[in-house]
Every structure is written in C-alpha cells, then in structure tokens.
Design a protein around this motif. Structure first.
Motif, PDB file in Angstrom:
ATOM      1  N   SER A   1       0.832  -1.213   0.000  1.00  0.00           N
ATOM      2  CA  SER A   1       0.000   0.000   0.000  1.00  0.00           C
ATOM      3  C   SER A   1       0.864   1.258   0.000  1.00  0.00           C
ATOM      4  N   LEU A   2       1.972   1.220   0.742  1.00  0.00           N
ATOM      5  CA  LEU A   2       2.896   2.348   0.734  1.00  0.00           C
ATOM      6  C   LEU A   2       3.504   2.530  -0.649  1.00  0.00           C
ATOM      7  N   ALA A   3       3.856   1.435  -1.306  1.00  0.00           N
ATOM      8  CA  ALA A   3       4.419   1.521  -2.655  1.00  0.00           C
ATOM      9  C   ALA A   3       3.442   2.217  -3.609  1.00  0.00           C
ATOM     10  N   HIS A   4       2.156   1.932  -3.465  1.00  0.00           N
ATOM     11  CA  HIS A   4       1.159   2.626  -4.289  1.00  0.00           C
ATOM     12  C   HIS A   4       1.130   4.113  -3.980  1.00  0.00           C
ATOM     13  N   MET A   5       1.237   4.470  -2.716  1.00  0.00           N
ATOM     14  CA  MET A   5       1.252   5.881  -2.345  1.00  0.00           C
ATOM     15  C   MET A   5       2.485   6.570  -2.929  1.00  0.00           C
ATOM     16  N   LEU A   6       3.627   5.903  -2.867  1.00  0.00           N
ATOM     17  CA  LEU A   6       4.844   6.455  -3.464  1.00  0.00           C
ATOM     18  C   LEU A   6       4.676   6.628  -4.972  1.00  0.00           C
ATOM     19  N   ALA A   7       4.025   5.652  -5.611  1.00  0.00           N
ATOM     20  CA  ALA A   7       3.813   5.732  -7.054  1.00  0.00           C
ATOM     21  C   ALA A   7       2.870   6.868  -7.415  1.00  0.00           C
ATOM     22  N   ASP A   8       1.855   7.112  -6.581  1.00  0.00           N
ATOM     23  CA  ASP A   8       0.954   8.239  -6.835  1.00  0.00           C
ATOM     24  C   ASP A   8       1.734   9.557  -6.856  1.00  0.00           C
ATOM     25  N   THR A   9       2.627   9.698  -5.894  1.00  0.00           N
ATOM     26  CA  THR A   9       3.461  10.898  -5.840  1.00  0.00           C
ATOM     27  C   THR A   9       4.356  10.996  -7.065  1.00  0.00           C
ATOM     28  N   ALA A  10       4.995   9.877  -7.411  1.00  0.00           N
ATOM     29  CA  ALA A  10       5.896   9.857  -8.568  1.00  0.00           C
ATOM     30  C   ALA A  10       5.150  10.201  -9.850  1.00  0.00           C
ATOM     31  N   ASP A  11       3.962   9.627 -10.017  1.00  0.00           N
ATOM     32  CA  ASP A  11       3.190   9.862 -11.241  1.00  0.00           C
ATOM     33  C   ASP A  11       2.839  11.338 -11.404  1.00  0.00           C
ATOM     34  N   SER A  12       2.459  11.974 -10.304  1.00  0.00           N
ATOM     35  CA  SER A  12       2.060  13.388 -10.393  1.00  0.00           C
ATOM     36  C   SER A  12       3.235  14.261 -10.825  1.00  0.00           C
ATOM     37  N   ILE A  13       4.433  13.912 -10.357  1.00  0.00           N
ATOM     38  CA  ILE A  13       5.625  14.688 -10.730  1.00  0.00           C
ATOM     39  C   ILE A  13       6.041  14.402 -12.164  1.00  0.00           C
ATOM     40  N   SER A  14       6.125  13.133 -12.518  1.00  0.00           N
ATOM     41  CA  SER A  14       6.642  12.768 -13.842  1.00  0.00           C
ATOM     42  C   SER A  14       5.693  13.193 -14.961  1.00  0.00           C
ATOM     43  N   MET A  15       4.388  13.045 -14.751  1.00  0.00           N
ATOM     44  CA  MET A  15       3.452  13.424 -15.809  1.00  0.00           C
ATOM     45  C   MET A  15       3.451  14.926 -16.045  1.00  0.00           C
ATOM     46  N   ALA A  16       3.711  15.693 -15.002  1.00  0.00           N
ATOM     47  CA  ALA A  16       3.774  17.145 -15.156  1.00  0.00           C
ATOM     48  C   ALA A  16       4.975  17.572 -16.002  1.00  0.00           C
ATOM     49  N   ARG A  17       5.999  16.711 -16.059  1.00  0.00           N
ATOM     50  CA  ARG A  17       7.209  17.037 -16.818  1.00  0.00           C
ATOM     51  C   ARG A  17       7.275  16.311 -18.164  1.00  0.00           C
ATOM     52  N   PHE A  18       6.402  15.334 -18.388  1.00  0.00           N
ATOM     53  CA  PHE A  18       6.425  14.578 -19.646  1.00  0.00           C
ATOM     54  C   PHE A  18       6.008  15.479 -20.804  1.00  0.00           C
ATOM     55  N   ARG A  19       6.885  15.549 -21.806  1.00  0.00           N
ATOM     56  CA  ARG A  19       6.700  16.385 -22.993  1.00  0.00           C
ATOM     57  C   ARG A  19       6.707  17.880 -22.670  1.00  0.00           C
ATOM     58  N   ALA A  20       7.264  18.228 -21.503  1.00  0.00           N
ATOM     59  CA  ALA A  20       7.387  19.644 -21.145  1.00  0.00           C
ATOM     60  C   ALA A  20       8.448  20.310 -22.025  1.00  0.00           C
ATOM     61  N   LEU A  21       8.144  21.488 -22.506  1.00  0.00           N
ATOM     62  CA  LEU A  21       9.072  22.183 -23.402  1.00  0.00           C
ATOM     63  C   LEU A  21      10.343  22.618 -22.687  1.00  0.00           C
ATOM     64  N   ASP A  22      10.268  22.777 -21.352  1.00  0.00           N
ATOM     65  CA  ASP A  22      11.443  23.223 -20.601  1.00  0.00           C
ATOM     66  C   ASP A  22      12.101  22.071 -19.834  1.00  0.00           C
ATOM     67  N   LEU A  23      11.845  20.838 -20.246  1.00  0.00           N
ATOM     68  CA  LEU A  23      12.474  19.687 -19.592  1.00  0.00           C
ATOM     69  C   LEU A  23      13.993  19.810 -19.662  1.00  0.00           C
ATOM     70  N   HIS A  24      14.633  19.649 -18.517  1.00  0.00           N
ATOM     71  CA  HIS A  24      16.093  19.782 -18.447  1.00  0.00           C
ATOM     72  C   HIS A  24      16.730  18.396 -18.490  1.00  0.00           C
ATOM     73  N   VAL A  25      17.625  18.170 -19.438  1.00  0.00           N
ATOM     74  CA  VAL A  25      18.257  16.863 -19.642  1.00  0.00           C
ATOM     75  C   VAL A  25      19.769  17.024 -19.574  1.00  0.00           C
ATOM     76  N   GLU A  26      20.414  16.156 -18.769  1.00  0.00           N
ATOM     77  CA  GLU A  26      21.867  16.119 -18.685  1.00  0.00           C
ATOM     78  C   GLU A  26      22.343  14.700 -18.969  1.00  0.00           C
ATOM     79  N   SER A  27      23.638  14.556 -19.201  1.00  0.00           N
ATOM     80  CA  SER A  27      24.248  13.239 -19.368  1.00  0.00           C
ATOM     81  C   SER A  27      25.011  12.876 -18.103  1.00  0.00           C
ATOM     82  N   LYS A  28      24.792  11.659 -17.615  1.00  0.00           N
ATOM     83  CA  LYS A  28      25.533  11.156 -16.465  1.00  0.00           C
ATOM     84  C   LYS A  28      26.915  10.671 -16.930  1.00  0.00           C
TER      85      LYS A  28
END
Length: 268
Positions: A9-36
């Motif tokens: 159940s905690l893993a689902h809660m963590l995923a809910d948080t992750a989804d809200s962050i990642s979807m807000a940045r998916f296909r964002a025009l100002d997405l910042h990308v670096e190389s490791k």
C-alpha cells in the motif's frame, strides 16, 4: 506473508506521488536533460521523483534503507534488519525524453537479497502492475481497480512471442548468436524494451523477455511481479534473484530452452 500488504500500500502511495511529478514534466518544453558519467540521460523529472520518494520513505519507513538510481544508497538503521527500498524514478528515460509513453517508476522492497514487493507504474500508459510475496500479482490503473494477472501456458518456442532488449547490448555481451537463434525459432519477436516486456510476460501477452546487463534498480521491482504471476525469473546463468545483473524472464515452460540457446544451461 500478509505482512507485506502495508508495504505494498505504501508503494502505491509512493507511485501516486511519482506519477504526479513525472506526468507534469512529460513532454514539457522546458524539460532539463543532462548526461551522467556513463553517458545515459537524466532529467529533472528523474531527480525530482527520487527526492520525493526518498522524503516520504524517510517519514514513513525511517529505519529502512533506500537505494535509488540517482542518489545512491542509504543504509538501514542499526538493528532494523536488512529491509531496503529500491527505486528507479524513471525507467525508460530515453523514451521519456523523446515523448514515447513507455516509461515508468519502479519501486521495490528487498529483504536481504530478495525482492519481496514490486510495483511498476506507467502513468502515460494509464497502467500499473504490482505484487508482493504470497499476495499474487495484479494490474490496473490503481490498487482499487485490480485485476489478477498470470503468465501464459505456451510450452514451445515455435509458438511463443519473444521479447528482447537492444541487439547492440547482446552483441556487446557476446551472445548475439543466441538471441538470433531464439528470434528465428520463435513464432513472433519484438523489442519492447525496459520494464514493459517483463510486464507483458507477467500478463501472459508475451512469453519471454531477456536482457544481458541490468542494475539492481532495473530488476528488483520486476521479479516479484513475474514470479507471483507464475513465471520464472533468473539471470543468464539460471540463478534466481537480481544478483546476476542480467535477466531471463519467462512463463517457466520455455525457460530451460532459452537458457540453453543463450549458452547457460541450468546448473552450469
């Protein structure tokens, strides 16, 4: 085994948080990308997701260890046992960067060297997969919309749908001939890549998925889902678990044939 229900159940809660962050940045025009240093990309979404997940775990499971792709390992508290959460904030970052919707957050809980809880959330696909030891494997949009999943019953490679990762990686591993042998022998083959091929194995839509080189955060969440769905998950040497750094996932019936063709029969 029901003791893992709260962790799931905690893993689902963590995923809910992750989804809200990642979807807000998916296909964002100002997405910042670096190389490791290994030349793989990392985005501001990767780091933001992992920071948020770590912050929640620090409050809810302060004695557990955490291993994440972007920020490394935090050891478990003294005397707390060997529980460790393993996080891949965005598996499929290259897809994420290019606007391809096949990417997801991988969340696992390990006890010792064994993953006991696994969750994969792919919000751009509107789908999530999860499992815990002894509790079965499920898929759906969220925990309240769960459907049990099960691997296929295909028993011959000639009838099987086979999935693999990039052929470049297999060539570098020296096992390209084995992969090509399986491709020629199988009914159908596709390179779905990253977490997705393994989830298709767990659902019974694909019969096998293989990769030559993986990190723990790539593997840990996948293993409980495939095995709780009735499948088999080993490394290229036929050893169960994530320690080998490679993956052969199947419905079980095809597993020995795959290992033989890849040059690593069980027990070798």
């Amino acid at each position: 085994m029901a003791r893992y229900a709260d962790d799931l159940s905690l893993a689902h809660m963590l995923a809910d948080t992750a989804d809200s962050i990642s979807m807000a940045r998916f296909r964002a025009l100002d997405l910042h990308v670096e190389s490791k240093p290994d030349l793989t990309p990392v985005t501001d979404a990767d780091t933001a997701v992992e920071r948020a997940v770590r912050s929640t775990l620090a409050r809810t499971r302060p004695r557990d260890g955490v291993l994440g792709e972007e920020y490394g390992a935090t050891a478990p508290a003294a005397g707390s046992g060997s529980r460790q959460w393993v996080i891949d904030p965005i598996d499929g970052t290259k897809n994420f960067v290019r606007g391809v919707p096949i990417w997801g957050t991988l969340i696992a809980l390990m006890e010792g060297d064994q993953p006991v809880v696994g969750l994969v959330s792919a919000p751009a696909l509107g789908r999530r997969w999860w499992a815990a030891t002894g509790l079965g494997a499920f898929a759906g949009r969220h925990q309240a919309a769960a459907t049990p999943i099960r691997v296929s019953g295909v028993s011959r490679l000639a009838d099987a749908s086979f999935c693999y990762s990039s052929l470049n990686g297999w060539e570098e591993s020296g096992r390209l001939d084995g992969i090509l042998d399986i491709i020629r022998a199988s009914w159908r083959n596709r390179a779905y890549g990253d977490f997705y091929g393994y989830m298709l194995v767990a659902e019974g839509a694909v019969d096998a998925m293989v990769e030559p080189e993986l990190s723990l955060w790539d593997l840990a969440a996948l293993i409980p889902i495939v095995t709780e769905a009735g499948g088999t998950f080993t490394d290229l040497a036929g050893r169960p678990g994530p320690a080998g750094g490679s993956a052969v996932a199947s419905n079980g019936k095809l597993h020995q044939d795959l290992l033989d063709r890849l040059g690593w029969p069980t027990g070798r």
